[in-house]
Design a protein around this motif. Structure first.
Motif, PDB file in Angstrom:
ATOM      1  N   GLY A  58       0.799  -1.224   0.000  1.00 35.87           N
ATOM      2  CA  GLY A  58       0.000   0.000   0.000  1.00 35.87           C
ATOM      3  C   GLY A  58       0.825   1.263   0.000  1.00 35.87           C
ATOM      4  N   LYS A  59       2.027   1.189  -0.521  1.00 36.42           N
ATOM      5  CA  LYS A  59       2.938   2.335  -0.509  1.00 36.42           C
ATOM      6  C   LYS A  59       3.149   2.942  -1.888  1.00 36.42           C
ATOM      7  N   TYR A  60       2.342   2.526  -2.856  1.00 33.92           N
ATOM      8  CA  TYR A  60       2.509   2.988  -4.233  1.00 33.92           C
ATOM      9  C   TYR A  60       1.279   3.782  -4.685  1.00 33.92           C
ATOM     10  N   ASN A  61       0.566   4.307  -3.712  1.00 33.72           N
ATOM     11  CA  ASN A  61      -0.757   4.890  -3.898  1.00 33.72           C
ATOM     12  C   ASN A  61      -0.910   5.839  -5.071  1.00 33.72           C
ATOM     13  N   GLU A  62      -0.117   6.862  -5.136  1.00 33.88           N
ATOM     14  CA  GLU A  62      -0.323   7.910  -6.134  1.00 33.88           C
ATOM     15  C   GLU A  62      -0.010   7.450  -7.553  1.00 33.88           C
ATOM     16  N   ASN A  63       0.716   6.355  -7.708  1.00 37.74           N
ATOM     17  CA  ASN A  63       1.138   5.908  -9.032  1.00 37.74           C
ATOM     18  C   ASN A  63       0.462   4.626  -9.499  1.00 37.74           C
ATOM     19  N   LEU A  64      -0.390   4.031  -8.683  1.00 42.81           N
ATOM     20  CA  LEU A  64      -1.032   2.778  -9.052  1.00 42.81           C
ATOM     21  C   LEU A  64      -2.073   3.038 -10.133  1.00 42.81           C
ATOM     22  N   SER A  65      -1.835   2.480 -11.303  1.00 42.10           N
ATOM     23  CA  SER A  65      -2.729   2.727 -12.434  1.00 42.10           C
ATOM     24  C   SER A  65      -3.679   1.554 -12.644  1.00 42.10           C
ATOM     25  N   MET A  66      -4.751   1.834 -13.339  1.00 42.16           N
ATOM     26  CA  MET A  66      -5.682   0.772 -13.713  1.00 42.16           C
ATOM     27  C   MET A  66      -4.969  -0.230 -14.617  1.00 42.16           C
ATOM     28  N   ALA A  67      -4.101   0.257 -15.488  1.00 42.82           N
ATOM     29  CA  ALA A  67      -3.370  -0.635 -16.383  1.00 42.82           C
ATOM     30  C   ALA A  67      -2.541  -1.636 -15.576  1.00 42.82           C
ATOM     31  N   MET A  68      -1.880  -1.161 -14.521  1.00 47.69           N
ATOM     32  CA  MET A  68      -1.076  -2.057 -13.698  1.00 47.69           C
ATOM     33  C   MET A  68      -1.971  -3.075 -13.004  1.00 47.69           C
ATOM     34  N   LEU A  69      -3.115  -2.633 -12.478  1.00 43.15           N
ATOM     35  CA  LEU A  69      -4.037  -3.558 -11.822  1.00 43.15           C
ATOM     36  C   LEU A  69      -4.578  -4.591 -12.814  1.00 43.15           C
ATOM     37  N   LEU A  70      -4.866  -4.160 -14.034  1.00 38.16           N
ATOM     38  CA  LEU A  70      -5.330  -5.096 -15.059  1.00 38.16           C
ATOM     39  C   LEU A  70      -4.261  -6.130 -15.385  1.00 38.16           C
ATOM     40  N   ASP A  71      -3.017  -5.683 -15.498  1.00 39.81           N
ATOM     41  CA  ASP A  71      -1.910  -6.605 -15.769  1.00 39.81           C
ATOM     42  C   ASP A  71      -1.734  -7.610 -14.634  1.00 39.81           C
ATOM     43  N   ILE A  72      -1.836  -7.128 -13.411  1.00 38.40           N
ATOM     44  CA  ILE A  72      -1.696  -8.012 -12.248  1.00 38.40           C
ATOM     45  C   ILE A  72      -2.835  -9.026 -12.236  1.00 38.40           C
ATOM     46  N   ALA A  73      -4.053  -8.567 -12.449  1.00 35.33           N
ATOM     47  CA  ALA A  73      -5.205  -9.473 -12.470  1.00 35.33           C
ATOM     48  C   ALA A  73      -5.045 -10.521 -13.570  1.00 35.33           C
ATOM     49  N   ASP A  74      -4.623 -10.087 -14.750  1.00 38.84           N
ATOM     50  CA  ASP A  74      -4.410 -11.034 -15.860  1.00 38.84           C
ATOM     51  C   ASP A  74      -3.359 -12.077 -15.499  1.00 38.84           C
ATOM     52  N   ALA A  75      -2.269 -11.637 -14.911  1.00 41.62           N
ATOM     53  CA  ALA A  75      -1.192 -12.565 -14.544  1.00 41.62           C
ATOM     54  C   ALA A  75      -1.644 -13.569 -13.491  1.00 41.62           C
ATOM     55  N   LEU A  76      -2.575 -13.142 -12.628  1.00 41.65           N
ATOM     56  CA  LEU A  76      -3.084 -14.023 -11.581  1.00 41.65           C
ATOM     57  C   LEU A  76      -4.272 -14.865 -12.056  1.00 41.65           C
ATOM     58  N   GLY A  77      -4.801 -14.524 -13.241  1.00 33.66           N
ATOM     59  CA  GLY A  77      -5.953 -15.257 -13.758  1.00 33.66           C
ATOM     60  C   GLY A  77      -7.240 -14.952 -13.021  1.00 33.66           C
ATOM     61  N   ILE A  78      -7.360 -13.729 -12.535  1.00 32.65           N
ATOM     62  CA  ILE A  78      -8.569 -13.323 -11.807  1.00 32.65           C
ATOM     63  C   ILE A  78      -9.180 -12.102 -12.497  1.00 32.65           C
ATOM     64  N   THR A  79     -10.385 -11.761 -12.102  1.00 28.72           N
ATOM     65  CA  THR A  79     -11.021 -10.569 -12.647  1.00 28.72           C
ATOM     66  C   THR A  79     -10.605  -9.357 -11.827  1.00 28.72           C
ATOM     67  N   PRO A  80     -10.352  -8.232 -12.471  1.00 27.40           N
ATOM     68  CA  PRO A  80      -9.854  -7.060 -11.743  1.00 27.40           C
ATOM     69  C   PRO A  80     -10.833  -6.492 -10.720  1.00 27.40           C
ATOM     70  N   GLU A  81     -12.128  -6.733 -10.909  1.00 29.19           N
ATOM     71  CA  GLU A  81     -13.078  -6.173  -9.940  1.00 29.19           C
ATOM     72  C   GLU A  81     -12.917  -6.777  -8.556  1.00 29.19           C
ATOM     73  N   LEU A  82     -12.248  -7.940  -8.471  1.00 31.22           N
ATOM     74  CA  LEU A  82     -11.987  -8.533  -7.159  1.00 31.22           C
ATOM     75  C   LEU A  82     -11.217  -7.559  -6.256  1.00 31.22           C
ATOM     76  N   PHE A  83     -10.367  -6.727  -6.854  1.00 27.37           N
ATOM     77  CA  PHE A  83      -9.582  -5.767  -6.070  1.00 27.37           C
ATOM     78  C   PHE A  83     -10.448  -4.680  -5.437  1.00 27.37           C
ATOM     79  N   PHE A  84     -11.668  -4.509  -5.969  1.00 24.60           N
ATOM     80  CA  PHE A  84     -12.529  -3.418  -5.512  1.00 24.60           C
ATOM     81  C   PHE A  84     -13.763  -3.893  -4.762  1.00 24.60           C
ATOM     82  N   GLN A  85     -13.812  -5.163  -4.427  1.00 21.48           N
ATOM     83  CA  GLN A  85     -14.923  -5.700  -3.649  1.00 21.48           C
ATOM     84  C   GLN A  85     -14.480  -5.801  -2.198  1.00 21.48           C
ATOM     85  N   PHE A  86     -15.205  -5.107  -1.333  1.00 19.70           N
ATOM     86  CA  PHE A  86     -14.838  -5.068   0.074  1.00 19.70           C
ATOM     87  C   PHE A  86     -15.996  -5.553   0.941  1.00 19.70           C
ATOM     88  N   ARG A  87     -15.700  -6.480   1.811  1.00 23.81           N
ATOM     89  CA  ARG A  87     -16.693  -6.947   2.785  1.00 23.81           C
ATOM     90  C   ARG A  87     -16.910  -5.845   3.824  1.00 23.81           C
TER      91      ARG A  87
END
Length: 106
Positions: A58-87
């Motif tokens: 959580g130390k990369y806040n100002e520079n974390l892009s949607m593109a990076m999150l999409l790449d991470i989700a793709d590499a993990l084989g998950i959908t990117p919306e998982l990162f934005f679902q909070f219990r």
């Protein structure tokens, strides 16, 4: 400051920091259950391992892009919306305890 459901307030920066820490924790969790090291995930997403470490912490806040999150989700084989679902218990962390001398809302 923003008003929370409980009537407590939290600065936008503090709320944003907690949001990014939770996204980083989700990335760490998914990476771990998929049996990947930081180095493997960083390589597959074409980002520096130290950058991935900062994202996960959580130390990369100002520079974390949607593109990076999409790449991470793709590499993990998950959908990117998982990162934005909070219990509810995760969202509860966004609420700061009242400061000394603060009174509950009437």
């Amino acid at each position: 400051m923003c008003e929370m459901e409980t009537g407590q307030t939290m600065t936008k920066k503090t709320r944003r920091d907690m949001f990014f820490r939770q996204i980083g924790a989700k990335i760490t969790y998914e990476r771990t259950i998929h049996g990947m090291t930081q180095e493997e995930l960083a390589t597959s997403t074409h980002i520096n391992q130290s950058t991935l470490s900062r994202v996960e912490n959580g130390k990369y806040n100002e520079n974390l892009s949607m593109a990076m999150l999409l790449d991470i989700a793709d590499a993990l084989g998950i959908t990117p919306e998982l990162f934005f679902q909070f219990r509810a218990d995760e969202r509860a962390l966004w609420v700061m305890p009242p400061e000394k001398g603060d009174h509950p809302p009437e």
